[in-house]
Design a protein around this motif. Structure first.
Motif, PDB file in Angstrom:
ATOM      1  N   MET A   1      23.230 -43.851 -21.466  1.00 18.27           N
ATOM      2  CA  MET A   1      22.648 -43.728 -22.806  1.00 18.27           C
ATOM      3  C   MET A   1      21.311 -44.463 -22.858  1.00 18.27           C
ATOM      4  O   MET A   1      21.182 -45.556 -22.331  1.00 18.27           O
ATOM      5  CB  MET A   1      23.609 -44.310 -23.846  1.00 18.27           C
ATOM      6  N   GLN A   2      20.315 -43.817 -23.457  1.00 22.00           N
ATOM      7  CA  GLN A   2      18.976 -44.387 -23.572  1.00 22.00           C
ATOM      8  C   GLN A   2      18.992 -45.650 -24.430  1.00 22.00           C
ATOM      9  O   GLN A   2      19.551 -45.668 -25.527  1.00 22.00           O
ATOM     10  CB  GLN A   2      18.032 -43.347 -24.206  1.00 22.00           C
ATOM     11  N   VAL A   3      18.401 -46.730 -23.911  1.00 27.23           N
ATOM     12  CA  VAL A   3      18.314 -47.981 -24.666  1.00 27.23           C
ATOM     13  C   VAL A   3      17.287 -47.818 -25.780  1.00 27.23           C
ATOM     14  O   VAL A   3      16.153 -47.393 -25.539  1.00 27.23           O
ATOM     15  CB  VAL A   3      17.924 -49.151 -23.735  1.00 27.23           C
ATOM     16  N   GLN A   4      17.691 -48.148 -27.011  1.00 27.70           N
ATOM     17  CA  GLN A   4      16.798 -48.028 -28.152  1.00 27.70           C
ATOM     18  C   GLN A   4      16.275 -49.419 -28.540  1.00 27.70           C
ATOM     19  O   GLN A   4      17.059 -50.329 -28.814  1.00 27.70           O
ATOM     20  CB  GLN A   4      17.539 -47.410 -29.343  1.00 27.70           C
ATOM     21  N   LEU A   5      14.964 -49.563 -28.526  1.00 23.62           N
ATOM     22  CA  LEU A   5      14.344 -50.824 -28.940  1.00 23.62           C
ATOM     23  C   LEU A   5      14.029 -50.778 -30.426  1.00 23.62           C
ATOM     24  O   LEU A   5      13.714 -49.721 -30.967  1.00 23.62           O
ATOM     25  CB  LEU A   5      13.059 -51.079 -28.144  1.00 23.62           C
ATOM     26  N   ASN A   6      14.106 -51.937 -31.061  1.00 23.93           N
ATOM     27  CA  ASN A   6      13.764 -52.052 -32.475  1.00 23.93           C
ATOM     28  C   ASN A   6      12.257 -52.320 -32.568  1.00 23.93           C
ATOM     29  O   ASN A   6      11.803 -53.457 -32.621  1.00 23.93           O
ATOM     30  CB  ASN A   6      14.559 -53.187 -33.110  1.00 23.93           C
ATOM     31  N   ALA A   7      11.475 -51.228 -32.573  1.00 23.49           N
ATOM     32  CA  ALA A   7      10.015 -51.353 -32.527  1.00 23.49           C
ATOM     33  C   ALA A   7       9.448 -52.109 -33.733  1.00 23.49           C
ATOM     34  O   ALA A   7       8.580 -52.972 -33.564  1.00 23.49           O
ATOM     35  CB  ALA A   7       9.382 -49.969 -32.402  1.00 23.49           C
ATOM     36  N   PRO A   8       9.873 -51.817 -34.979  1.00 27.13           N
ATOM     37  CA  PRO A   8       9.327 -52.579 -36.120  1.00 27.13           C
ATOM     38  C   PRO A   8       9.574 -54.083 -35.995  1.00 27.13           C
ATOM     39  O   PRO A   8       8.704 -54.887 -36.330  1.00 27.13           O
ATOM     40  CB  PRO A   8      10.073 -51.987 -37.329  1.00 27.13           C
ATOM     41  N   LEU A   9      10.771 -54.462 -35.516  1.00 27.53           N
ATOM     42  CA  LEU A   9      11.070 -55.886 -35.354  1.00 27.53           C
ATOM     43  C   LEU A   9      10.191 -56.497 -34.265  1.00 27.53           C
ATOM     44  O   LEU A   9       9.694 -57.626 -34.408  1.00 27.53           O
ATOM     45  CB  LEU A   9      12.549 -56.068 -35.007  1.00 27.53           C
ATOM     46  N   PHE A  10       9.971 -55.758 -33.162  1.00 27.89           N
ATOM     47  CA  PHE A  10       9.082 -56.248 -32.098  1.00 27.89           C
ATOM     48  C   PHE A  10       7.676 -56.469 -32.643  1.00 27.89           C
ATOM     49  O   PHE A  10       7.044 -57.511 -32.374  1.00 27.89           O
ATOM     50  CB  PHE A  10       9.046 -55.241 -30.946  1.00 27.89           C
ATOM     51  N   ASN A  11       7.178 -55.508 -33.411  1.00 26.64           N
ATOM     52  CA  ASN A  11       5.822 -55.633 -33.967  1.00 26.64           C
ATOM     53  C   ASN A  11       5.714 -56.837 -34.897  1.00 26.64           C
ATOM     54  O   ASN A  11       4.720 -57.572 -34.874  1.00 26.64           O
ATOM     55  CB  ASN A  11       5.461 -54.353 -34.720  1.00 26.64           C
ATOM     56  N   GLN A  12       6.751 -57.046 -35.700  1.00 28.68           N
ATOM     57  CA  GLN A  12       6.739 -58.168 -36.643  1.00 28.68           C
ATOM     58  C   GLN A  12       6.714 -59.508 -35.896  1.00 28.68           C
ATOM     59  O   GLN A  12       5.933 -60.407 -36.247  1.00 28.68           O
ATOM     60  CB  GLN A  12       7.975 -58.066 -37.530  1.00 28.68           C
ATOM     61  N   ARG A  13       7.552 -59.627 -34.862  1.00 26.83           N
ATOM     62  CA  ARG A  13       7.632 -60.906 -34.145  1.00 26.83           C
ATOM     63  C   ARG A  13       6.419 -61.119 -33.242  1.00 26.83           C
ATOM     64  O   ARG A  13       5.980 -62.252 -33.053  1.00 26.83           O
ATOM     65  CB  ARG A  13       8.940 -60.951 -33.340  1.00 26.83           C
ATOM     66  N   LEU A  14       5.857 -60.045 -32.668  1.00 24.98           N
ATOM     67  CA  LEU A  14       4.640 -60.185 -31.879  1.00 24.98           C
ATOM     68  C   LEU A  14       3.493 -60.628 -32.770  1.00 24.98           C
ATOM     69  O   LEU A  14       2.679 -61.491 -32.382  1.00 24.98           O
ATOM     70  CB  LEU A  14       4.311 -58.853 -31.191  1.00 24.98           C
ATOM     71  N   LYS A  15       3.420 -60.069 -33.954  1.00 25.33           N
ATOM     72  CA  LYS A  15       2.356 -60.448 -34.895  1.00 25.33           C
ATOM     73  C   LYS A  15       2.461 -61.927 -35.274  1.00 25.33           C
ATOM     74  O   LYS A  15       1.452 -62.652 -35.291  1.00 25.33           O
ATOM     75  CB  LYS A  15       2.455 -59.579 -36.146  1.00 25.33           C
ATOM     76  N   SER A  16       3.699 -62.395 -35.582  1.00 25.44           N
ATOM     77  CA  SER A  16       3.865 -63.812 -35.952  1.00 25.44           C
ATOM     78  C   SER A  16       3.525 -64.724 -34.782  1.00 25.44           C
ATOM     79  O   SER A  16       2.953 -65.817 -34.968  1.00 25.44           O
ATOM     80  CB  SER A  16       5.296 -64.072 -36.439  1.00 25.44           C
TER      81      SER A  16
END
Length: 1068
Positions: A1-16
């Motif tokens: 099964m393809q691993v699904q990343l939480n892109a919005p959460l990644f963007n939020q934490r990378l920004k912080s």
């Protein structure tokens, strides 16, 4: 099964992360990055299972949600470079086009069998183009991928300077968002459930049986509760344990693991007690005496929670005192740990607390009182130690670990530990882990009863100083009557029951004596000398009122110089010596009218000090020494006009008083904040429920929704709704429909709210448990129930339906509690009434069933509801407790003496012992008396000067501890016995009159009748000698018929002794 990343959460934490880096020069937590050009996050082959999570892996997991081995990430303030394999690049491509705050380039490293690519050289070029690079210098990586990177770096012409960024990475992850906090709360619930429902129970069994088991083996048994074995022999989680936890129904067990193997230490641990993070369970057998330390930490979705406890078998007074000090210290620290405080200041405050309470323990205190926790079990840069200058922020999570080490008792060293997972908020710290922490839960005492088996003679059993063995505080009859595992047979059944009753009464008496002594001590401490009392006047003061701002505001009707009632200004204007003088209605006491001859006299009486006017006697005045007009009288031949004026003044006075009374009733009503609705998903709902108090309109079922900061009940009629904020919830109850017609979720509020036009302290959501009614007399019954004439199948369906409704409502109440805890930070749990402890009584005007819960005494089935918090009760007074009366009363006096005591009348006398046992089991002082007391004057006297009240003995005037001190009267002389009988009769008569006044004669007449029957029977019936003759004849007849015995050891009184006891017919 393809691993699904939480892109919005990644963007939020990378920004912080990037924003914190850019502002590093202004924030001490990130100061190491102030002159750094780039950050390199390296990962090699996965670490071993026994190795702790590395900081780099934690940072990866925090950003991406997963660990990516053999991957390099280079962060720049305006770019992100990633070097990884093709399979990982496919997964990471999800974040590339998701609106990241900076551009992302992913370089794919070729596999060994594929032709080489330029991925590694390009990544190396980007890395070597910087002067200073932050990296995790203490972490060493291995693997083929890391070797290739190291080789390429060694061949580079230019290498940047590296700086250790460990502290900054910890700071990036230190403040948890709401999703992280929710996950940590689940981890904390898992840890608390395991401790409460398995570890403690297993430990009790080991100590009771003196089982020989090693620390290591016990730790392994605890660890196996998550499952063990592989393949076909694999065992899943032990749901007998986990199903008892709160909010664990939707746990992903594949994401649950232990932070470390549970740590068990005892007196027999060869290496001694170790409070450090490297402590382990030894292979030595657990000692059955002394201190036993337990440490359990669990990880859910990579987030950690931890707790540590100390259990003491046969503690000394010193050990009890030190453990109590630990509990007090933890409470103190929970109040101090909050947003903005410095870590080292917290350690110094803890040390100062210990130094103040027990200076000799200062050198034994731990070197730090905890550490930050999250994805990493132990964030070393967030230590609560004497040297750490880091600032605590809202949303941080810590393992608050308090303890003393190298203590000595009887020549043996021991340590004490108390650790919990806590969350930092704006004003205090919230304890996320719970269970088995109080003195009565952690102290074990050896069984002092003699045993036939010498091996069992020292087996300890859990018994705290104030703990009760049974549900109502009754010891188990079997346990008190065993020796060597066999029931003693040297007593008759009635003698054994009598002995049991006496021992129970003795225990209650002893415990009540302690409670009364403690109550007196606390009262003297609370009301220090000189403070005096309020007398109930704290809310009273001189209230200013103004009729008009000046003469210009007077109405035109005053020009005629006649009496005029101005309803708009609530003023009476009286003509006095040619002037129109306004008097506010509040200055007027009343008005009277008299007819004398052809004139009518109108007298206006004013409020003045010194009047004996009952409740108005203590009305405050601005200057009581001023000159006051007591009354003004007018005479007129126009009686009809004076009738009108008198009626207008009286009506205005009534209207103003009514308005003041309504305002006073609504004084404690609060206006709640706005309910924040759930966004992005549908709220959790409970459909088809009715609300009480009911909304206006037709009675139709609505639905309850759980939102971010409260509940909302929707009525199907229009836009009617009820909003309840979690911050205003004091108690949450779930009452199942067992033996009831309704299944109920009941909410008791801290402050009342307005529902419709009335204020409500309680809001209830319920559903009828029975099925819809229909006519069962026609053919429909025969058609659908053929073969079930006895309706057995119907009963089974009804039982299943009730179970399903109970399950639905209980699950929803737990969701409410979980949402409330998450919103407010204060732990809220659904309380369930104990029906087996219930008793009947009349708290209002109807006889109802009152049911105790863990924290309250409640009646929830019908309005008006009753919810009494046990913690608010000062003392319980049992009144009309007399031999011969069928009922007694209970008065609950609250710790807030300004509150009116609660009267619960007409409790059946058969339940007296049950009520006393229950009150004693919840540590409520109680007293008994034969008559009802007038509590109005009593409470007024107490409120006038509480300190003087406690100085003179406090509540001892009620008669002390449940009749424990009056029981000696049975052995007094004959003269005293005669006096007591007459006194009892007099008090019985007096009691009946008092209760008749109070209860409108309904219940009291029944008691009065039974009391008079007893008295008449005593005076007109057979005397003791005649009864003795009748009994002797009956015994002789039974012996002749072979149904009795003529043993000389008979317990029956002889005539000789009867002559001495003629005054005791009530013992028949």
């Amino acid at each position: 099964m393809q691993v699904q990343l939480n892109a919005p959460l990644f963007n939020q934490r990378l920004k912080s992360t990037l924003e914190s880096w850019k502002n590093a020069s202004n924030d001490g937590d990130f100061s190491v990055l102030s002159d750094v050009d780039a950050l390199l996050l390296a990962a090699g082959d996965p670490a071993g299972e026994d190795e702790a999570m590395r900081k780099g892996v934690a940072f990866q997991t925090w950003l991406l949600g997963y660990e990516f081995p053999s991957t390099l990430m280079l962060f720049q303030k305006d770019h992100l470079y990633i070097l990884c394999s093709a399979s990982k690049a496919k997964i990471l491509s999800q974040i590339k086009g998701s609106g990241a705050p900076v551009p992302i380039d992913i370089y794919v490293q070729a596999r060994a069998k594929d032709p080489p690519t330029d991925a590694l050289p390009r990544f190396l070029e980007a890395y070597t183009g910087h002067e200073r690079v932050g990296t995790l210098m203490k972490e060493k990586h291995s693997g083929k991928f890391v070797d290739e990177w190291t080789k390429a770096l060694e061949g580079a012409a230019k290498k940047p300077n590296v700086v250790d960024m460990s502290a900054a990475v910890s700071a990036f992850m230190a403040v948890k968002d709401e999703d992280e906090l929710k996950t940590i709360r689940i981890a904390a619930n898992l840890t608390s459930t395991l401790l409460t429902h398995h570890v403690v129970q297993k430990l009790e069994t080991i100590l009771d049986r003196e089982a020989k088991i090693s620390h290591e083996a016990f730790a392994g048994q605890i660890e196996s509760r998550l499952g063990y074995g592989e393949g076909d022999n694999a065992k899943g989680p032990d749901m007998k344990v986990w199903s008892k936890g709160r909010g664990l129904s939707d746990v992903d067990w594949s994401s649950t693991e232990f932070c470390y193997t549970p740590v068990i230490q005892s007196q027999s641990t060869k290496t001694g007690y170790d409070l450090g993070p490297a402590a382990e369970s030894s292979p030595d057998n657990i000692a059955h005496r002394g201190v036993i330390l337990v440490g359990v930490g669990m990880r859910y979705k990579s987030y950690c929670a931890n707790l540590g406890r100390s259990y003491i078998v046969d503690p000394t007074k010193e050990q009890e005192a030190i453990y109590s000090l630990l509990l007090s210290l933890q409470n103190e620290m929970l109040g101090l740990l909050k947003d903005g405080v410095i870590a080292r200041d917290m350690y110094q405050r803890a040390l100062a607390f210990v130094k103040d309470k027990k200076p000799e323990l200062e050198r034994h205190f731990v070197k730090n009182i905890g550490h930050g926790m999250g994805l990493e079990y132990r964030e070393s840069s967030s230590m609560l130690s004497a040297k750490n200058g880091r600032t605590l922020r809202r949303g941080m999570v810590f393992n608050l670990s308090l303890g003393f080490q190298d203590l000595e008792e009887g020549g043996k060293k021991y340590a004490l530990l108390l650790a919990d997972t806590v969350q930092i908020t704006d004003d205090k710290a919230i304890c996320l882990t719970a269970g088995s922490k109080s003195v009565k839960d952690t102290l074990f005492f050896a069984d002092s009863e003699p045993k036939a088996d010498a091996r069992q003679s020292g087996a300890p059993t859990k018994k705290a100083p104030t703990a009760k063995n049974g549900t109502n505080g009754n010891p188990s009859p079997v346990k008190n009557k065993t020796a060597g595992g066999k029931v003693l047979r040297n007593k008759t059944r009635s003698a054994a029951q009598e002995e049991l009753l006496q021992s129970t009464t003795a225990k209650i008496t002893e415990h009540q004596r302690d409670l009364h002594s403690r109550l007196l001590t606390e009262g003297l401490a609370k009301y220090s000398e000189g403070e005096g009392g309020t007398g109930g006047k704290e809310g009273k003061g001189w209230k200013r009122f103004q009729s008009y701002k000046g003469e210009a505001a007077l109405p035109k009707e005053t020009e005629s110089l006649r009496i005029y009632v101005d309803k708009k200004s609530q003023t009476i204007i009286l003509p006095i010596h040619g002037f129109a003088v306004p008097f506010h209605i509040n200055t007027i006491k009343n008005v009277s009218k008299n007819d004398e001859g052809e004139f009518t006299y109108l007298r206006v009486n004013f409020q003045t000090p010194g009047q004996l006017a009952g409740k108005k006697e203590d009305t405050p005045f601005e200057d009581p020494d001023a000159t006051f007009i007591r009354s003004v009288t007018y005479r007129s031949p126009d009686g009809h006009r004076f009738d009108t004026i008198s009626r207008q003044i009286t009506d205005l006075k009534k209207e103003v008083n009514k308005r003041e009374q309504q305002k006073k009733e609504m004084a404690d009503v609060i206006e709640q904040d706005v309910l924040v609705e759930v966004k992005g998903r549908r709220p959790m709902k409970l459909p088809e429920v009715f609300a009480r108090p009911a909304l206006d309109g037709k009675r139709l079922p609505g639905e309850v929704e759980i939102h971010q900061n409260g509940l909302r009940y929707h009525s199907p009629i229009g836009s009617q709704k009820i909003d309840i904020l979690f911050s205003n919830v004091k108690h949450l109850f779930f009452q199942p429909c067992d033996h009831e017609l309704l299944v109920i979720i009941h909410i008791h509020l801290k402050a009342p709210i307005i529902i419709g036009k009335k204020k409500a302290h309680d809001v209830q959501f319920y559903r009828e448990a029975s099925d819809v009614q229909f006519d069962e007399t026609g053919n429909r019954k025969r058609k659908y129930r053929y073969g079930d004439e006895d309706e057995l199948e119907l009963e089974q369906q009804e039982r299943k339906r009730r179970q399903a409704v109970n399950k639905e409502f209980r699950a929803f109440s737990e969701k409410i509690a979980e949402a409330s805890t998450a919103s407010t930070g204060d732990t809220l749990e659904p309380d369930i009434p104990f029906r087996e402890l219930s008793f009947e009584g009349v708290p209002f005007r109807t006889n109802v069933r009152l049911q105790p819960t863990t924290e309250c005494l409640v009646h929830l089935s019908d309005p008006p509801f009753l919810v009494v918090t046990l913690g608010d009760i000062e003392i319980a007074s049992l009144e009309r407790v007399q031999f011969g009366l069928k009922q007694f009363d209970m008065v609950l006096i609250f710790k807030d003496f300004t509150k009116t005591p609660l009267h619960i009348n007409s409790i059946p006398s058969a339940q007296l012992d049950d009520v006393k046992n229950w009150l004693d089991s919840v540590d409520i002082p109680l007293s008994e008396g034969p008559v009802n007391l007038n509590w109005g004057p009593i409470m007024k006297t107490i409120n006038d000067d509480p300190y003087e009240f406690f100085q003179q003995g406090g509540w001892t005037f009620l008669g002390g501890s449940a009749g424990g001190e009056d029981s000696a009267g049975d052995d007094d002389s004959d003269t005293e016995s005669e006096f007591e009988v007459e006194n009892d009769e007099a008090e019985s008569s007096e009691s009946s009159v008092d209760v008749s006044d109070y209860n409108d004669g309904s219940d009291a007449s029944e008691d009065e009748g039974s009391g008079s029957d007893f008295s008449s029977g005593e005076s007109e019936g057979a005397d003791w000698d005649e009864l003795e003759k009748k009994a002797a004849k009956a015994d002789k007849k039974r012996v002749e018929n072979g149904k009795g015995h003529d043993s000389e050891d008979s317990d029956r009184p002889k005539k000789k002794s009867a002559a001495k006891n003629k005054t005791k017919p009530k013992k028949r």
